[in-house]
Design a protein around this motif. Structure first.
Motif, PDB file in Angstrom:
ATOM      1  N   LYS A 173       0.868  -1.173   0.000  1.00 26.97           N
ATOM      2  CA  LYS A 173       0.000   0.000   0.000  1.00 26.97           C
ATOM      3  C   LYS A 173       0.910   1.229   0.000  1.00 26.97           C
ATOM      4  CE  LYS A 173      -3.566   2.249   2.786  1.00 26.97           C
ATOM      5  NZ  LYS A 173      -4.291   2.191   4.054  1.00 26.97           N
ATOM      6  N   ILE A 174       0.656   2.155  -0.917  1.00 23.92           N
ATOM      7  CA  ILE A 174       1.428   3.398  -1.006  1.00 23.92           C
ATOM      8  C   ILE A 174       0.462   4.562  -0.840  1.00 23.92           C
ATOM      9  CG2 ILE A 174       2.839   4.850  -2.494  1.00 23.92           C
ATOM     10  CD1 ILE A 174       3.878   2.341  -3.832  1.00 23.92           C
ATOM     11  N   THR A 175       0.789   5.471   0.087  1.00 26.41           N
ATOM     12  CA  THR A 175      -0.082   6.620   0.345  1.00 26.41           C
ATOM     13  C   THR A 175       0.745   7.890   0.532  1.00 26.41           C
ATOM     14  OG1 THR A 175      -0.071   6.100   2.710  1.00 26.41           O
ATOM     15  CG2 THR A 175      -1.931   5.273   1.443  1.00 26.41           C
ATOM     16  N   PRO A 176       0.186   9.034   0.161  1.00 27.69           N
ATOM     17  CA  PRO A 176       0.883  10.295   0.425  1.00 27.69           C
ATOM     18  C   PRO A 176       0.830  10.627   1.913  1.00 27.69           C
ATOM     19  CG  PRO A 176      -1.220  10.702  -0.682  1.00 27.69           C
ATOM     20  CD  PRO A 176      -1.058   9.216  -0.560  1.00 27.69           C
ATOM     21  N   THR A 177       1.863  11.293   2.391  1.00 25.43           N
ATOM     22  CA  THR A 177       1.928  11.713   3.793  1.00 25.43           C
ATOM     23  C   THR A 177       2.873  12.907   3.883  1.00 25.43           C
ATOM     24  OG1 THR A 177       2.267  10.917   6.065  1.00 25.43           O
ATOM     25  CG2 THR A 177       3.817  10.120   4.407  1.00 25.43           C
ATOM     26  N   THR A 178       3.257  13.279   5.077  1.00 22.43           N
ATOM     27  CA  THR A 178       4.275  14.303   5.280  1.00 22.43           C
ATOM     28  C   THR A 178       5.287  13.777   6.295  1.00 22.43           C
ATOM     29  OG1 THR A 178       3.011  15.384   7.037  1.00 22.43           O
ATOM     30  CG2 THR A 178       2.723  16.248   4.802  1.00 22.43           C
ATOM     31  N   ALA A 179       6.501  14.323   6.208  1.00 22.50           N
ATOM     32  CA  ALA A 179       7.562  13.981   7.159  1.00 22.50           C
ATOM     33  C   ALA A 179       8.385  15.228   7.414  1.00 22.50           C
ATOM     34  CB  ALA A 179       8.439  12.870   6.603  1.00 22.50           C
ATOM     35  N   GLY A 180       8.418  15.672   8.635  1.00 23.76           N
ATOM     36  CA  GLY A 180       9.177  16.881   8.960  1.00 23.76           C
ATOM     37  C   GLY A 180       8.708  18.083   8.169  1.00 23.76           C
ATOM     38  N   GLY A 181       7.409  18.161   7.895  1.00 25.90           N
ATOM     39  CA  GLY A 181       6.846  19.278   7.146  1.00 25.90           C
ATOM     40  C   GLY A 181       7.020  19.171   5.643  1.00 25.90           C
ATOM     41  N   ARG A 182       7.616  18.091   5.160  1.00 28.40           N
ATOM     42  CA  ARG A 182       7.830  17.903   3.720  1.00 28.40           C
ATOM     43  C   ARG A 182       6.804  16.927   3.169  1.00 28.40           C
ATOM     44  NH1 ARG A 182      12.382  16.812   6.578  1.00 28.40           N
ATOM     45  NH2 ARG A 182      14.226  18.005   6.129  1.00 28.40           N
ATOM     46  N   PRO A 183       6.432  17.078   1.902  1.00 25.23           N
ATOM     47  CA  PRO A 183       5.607  16.044   1.280  1.00 25.23           C
ATOM     48  C   PRO A 183       6.405  14.741   1.241  1.00 25.23           C
ATOM     49  CG  PRO A 183       5.848  17.958  -0.172  1.00 25.23           C
ATOM     50  CD  PRO A 183       6.733  18.173   1.003  1.00 25.23           C
ATOM     51  N   ALA A 184       5.734  13.642   1.464  1.00 26.67           N
ATOM     52  CA  ALA A 184       6.396  12.338   1.489  1.00 26.67           C
ATOM     53  C   ALA A 184       5.432  11.264   1.003  1.00 26.67           C
ATOM     54  CB  ALA A 184       6.877  12.026   2.910  1.00 26.67           C
ATOM     55  N   VAL A 185       5.954  10.065   0.845  1.00 28.16           N
ATOM     56  CA  VAL A 185       5.164   8.910   0.456  1.00 28.16           C
ATOM     57  C   VAL A 185       5.453   7.810   1.466  1.00 28.16           C
ATOM     58  CG1 VAL A 185       4.764   7.180  -1.331  1.00 28.16           C
ATOM     59  CG2 VAL A 185       5.244   9.544  -1.980  1.00 28.16           C
ATOM     60  N   LYS A 186       4.371   7.177   1.931  1.00 30.11           N
ATOM     61  CA  LYS A 186       4.509   6.075   2.880  1.00 30.11           C
ATOM     62  C   LYS A 186       4.214   4.768   2.156  1.00 30.11           C
ATOM     63  CE  LYS A 186       2.688   4.239   7.222  1.00 30.11           C
ATOM     64  NZ  LYS A 186       1.755   4.472   8.348  1.00 30.11           N
ATOM     65  N   GLY A 187       5.109   3.822   2.317  1.00 28.56           N
ATOM     66  CA  GLY A 187       4.893   2.478   1.790  1.00 28.56           C
ATOM     67  C   GLY A 187       4.694   1.517   2.944  1.00 28.56           C
ATOM     68  N   GLU A 188       3.642   0.704   2.860  1.00 32.84           N
ATOM     69  CA  GLU A 188       3.385  -0.310   3.877  1.00 32.84           C
ATOM     70  C   GLU A 188       3.362  -1.658   3.182  1.00 32.84           C
ATOM     71  OE1 GLU A 188       0.312   1.147   6.959  1.00 32.84           O
ATOM     72  OE2 GLU A 188      -0.215   2.164   5.078  1.00 32.84           O
ATOM     73  N   TYR A 189       4.215  -2.587   3.650  1.00 27.02           N
ATOM     74  CA  TYR A 189       4.343  -3.881   3.007  1.00 27.02           C
ATOM     75  C   TYR A 189       4.319  -4.986   4.062  1.00 27.02           C
ATOM     76  CZ  TYR A 189       7.006  -0.475   0.201  1.00 27.02           C
ATOM     77  OH  TYR A 189       7.435   0.655  -0.452  1.00 27.02           O
ATOM     78  N   THR A 190       3.710  -6.093   3.718  1.00 24.43           N
ATOM     79  CA  THR A 190       3.834  -7.313   4.502  1.00 24.43           C
ATOM     80  C   THR A 190       4.159  -8.434   3.524  1.00 24.43           C
ATOM     81  OG1 THR A 190       1.468  -7.815   4.385  1.00 24.43           O
ATOM     82  CG2 THR A 190       2.224  -6.600   6.327  1.00 24.43           C
ATOM     83  N   TYR A 191       4.995  -9.360   3.956  1.00 25.95           N
ATOM     84  CA  TYR A 191       5.340 -10.491   3.115  1.00 25.95           C
ATOM     85  C   TYR A 191       6.018 -11.571   3.933  1.00 25.95           C
ATOM     86  CZ  TYR A 191       9.821  -7.899   2.850  1.00 25.95           C
ATOM     87  OH  TYR A 191      10.963  -7.200   3.142  1.00 25.95           O
ATOM     88  N   ARG A 192       6.174 -12.734   3.307  1.00 26.80           N
ATOM     89  CA  ARG A 192       6.877 -13.868   3.915  1.00 26.80           C
ATOM     90  C   ARG A 192       8.215 -14.000   3.196  1.00 26.80           C
ATOM     91  NH1 ARG A 192       3.902 -19.051   5.127  1.00 26.80           N
ATOM     92  NH2 ARG A 192       4.691 -18.611   7.189  1.00 26.80           N
ATOM     93  N   GLU A 193       9.264 -14.271   3.984  1.00 30.67           N
ATOM     94  CA  GLU A 193      10.592 -14.417   3.409  1.00 30.67           C
ATOM     95  C   GLU A 193      11.415 -15.376   4.274  1.00 30.67           C
ATOM     96  OE1 GLU A 193      14.090 -11.540   1.687  1.00 30.67           O
ATOM     97  OE2 GLU A 193      12.969 -10.820   3.398  1.00 30.67           O
ATOM     98  N   PRO A 194      12.191 -16.252   3.642  1.00 29.27           N
ATOM     99  CA  PRO A 194      13.057 -17.132   4.441  1.00 29.27           C
ATOM    100  C   PRO A 194      14.201 -16.338   5.062  1.00 29.27           C
ATOM    101  CG  PRO A 194      13.123 -17.739   2.094  1.00 29.27           C
ATOM    102  CD  PRO A 194      12.247 -16.542   2.228  1.00 29.27           C
ATOM    103  N   LEU A 195      14.361 -16.471   6.371  1.00 26.62           N
ATOM    104  CA  LEU A 195      15.454 -15.826   7.103  1.00 26.62           C
ATOM    105  C   LEU A 195      16.074 -16.867   8.030  1.00 26.62           C
ATOM    106  CD1 LEU A 195      13.756 -12.474   8.188  1.00 26.62           C
ATOM    107  CD2 LEU A 195      15.380 -12.799   6.334  1.00 26.62           C
TER     108      LEU A 195
END
Length: 178
Positions: free
Chosen positions: A110-132
């Motif tokens: 999921k990718i959504t617009p947001t702000t960070a420290g007063g700047r325009p930003a983009v937030k990415g939220e990911y879930t997945y399975r991975e061998p570790l």
């Protein structure tokens, strides 16, 4: 009589342990938060972090990387010269790279617009399975993409799904940028 003494000692020991805080440490007991200074090109930002970040110059590209981790959280910060790249494009490229990674399964993004420290930003939220380390792990990644003085910054917070401390720390520090 001996039974009552044993019971009393057990009760006092339990009370002492409870009052002493024997149990899981709280986030504020386990971590000492501070702002890490991050530099790349003409950009200088400060990121709230639960630990110091090691600095690595990525060869020949003018890009920088800062990393550290513990048993609850991986924190990776990358920068690259903006050129024609925007934070939105960087986020989309990140998702495309995840989609092409053969070891990753059950990817949700999921990718959504947001702000960070007063700047325009983009937030990415990911879930997945991975061998570790020989075991399949369910991971949660929250990424933040923003531009500062000609640099695109990508801050990635990663923890295992179900790790309450990793989630709490991420929620506390996510997007805390000066």
């Amino acid at each position: 009589m001996k039974r009552w003494k044993t019971l009393s000692v057990a009760a006092m020991t339990a009370a002492a342990m409870l009052l002493a805080g024997c149990g899981g440490a709280t986030m504020m007991e386990e971590y000492s938060f501070g702002y890490a200074q991050l530099k790349a090109g003409d950009s200088e930002v400060y990121l709230l972090s639960p630990f110091d970040l090691a600095h690595v110059r990525r060869q020949g590209s003018g890009a920088m990387m800062y990393v550290n981790n513990d048993k609850h959280l991986n924190l990776i910060v990358m920068s690259e010269p903006a050129g024609e790249m925007t934070p939105q494009m960087a986020a989309e490229r990140d998702v495309a790279m995840l989609e092409q990674t053969p070891d990753i399964s059950d990817l949700q993004t999921k990718i959504t617009p947001t702000t960070a420290g007063g700047r325009p930003a983009v937030k990415g939220e990911y879930t997945y399975r991975e061998p570790l380390n020989g075991q399949v792990s369910d991971l949660v990644v929250q990424s933040l993409f923003f531009e500062d003085n000609g640099q695109i910054w990508h801050v990635m917070y990663m923890y295992r799904q179900g790790d309450g401390m990793g989630q709490e720390v991420t929620e506390y520090i996510f997007g805390q940028i000066k």
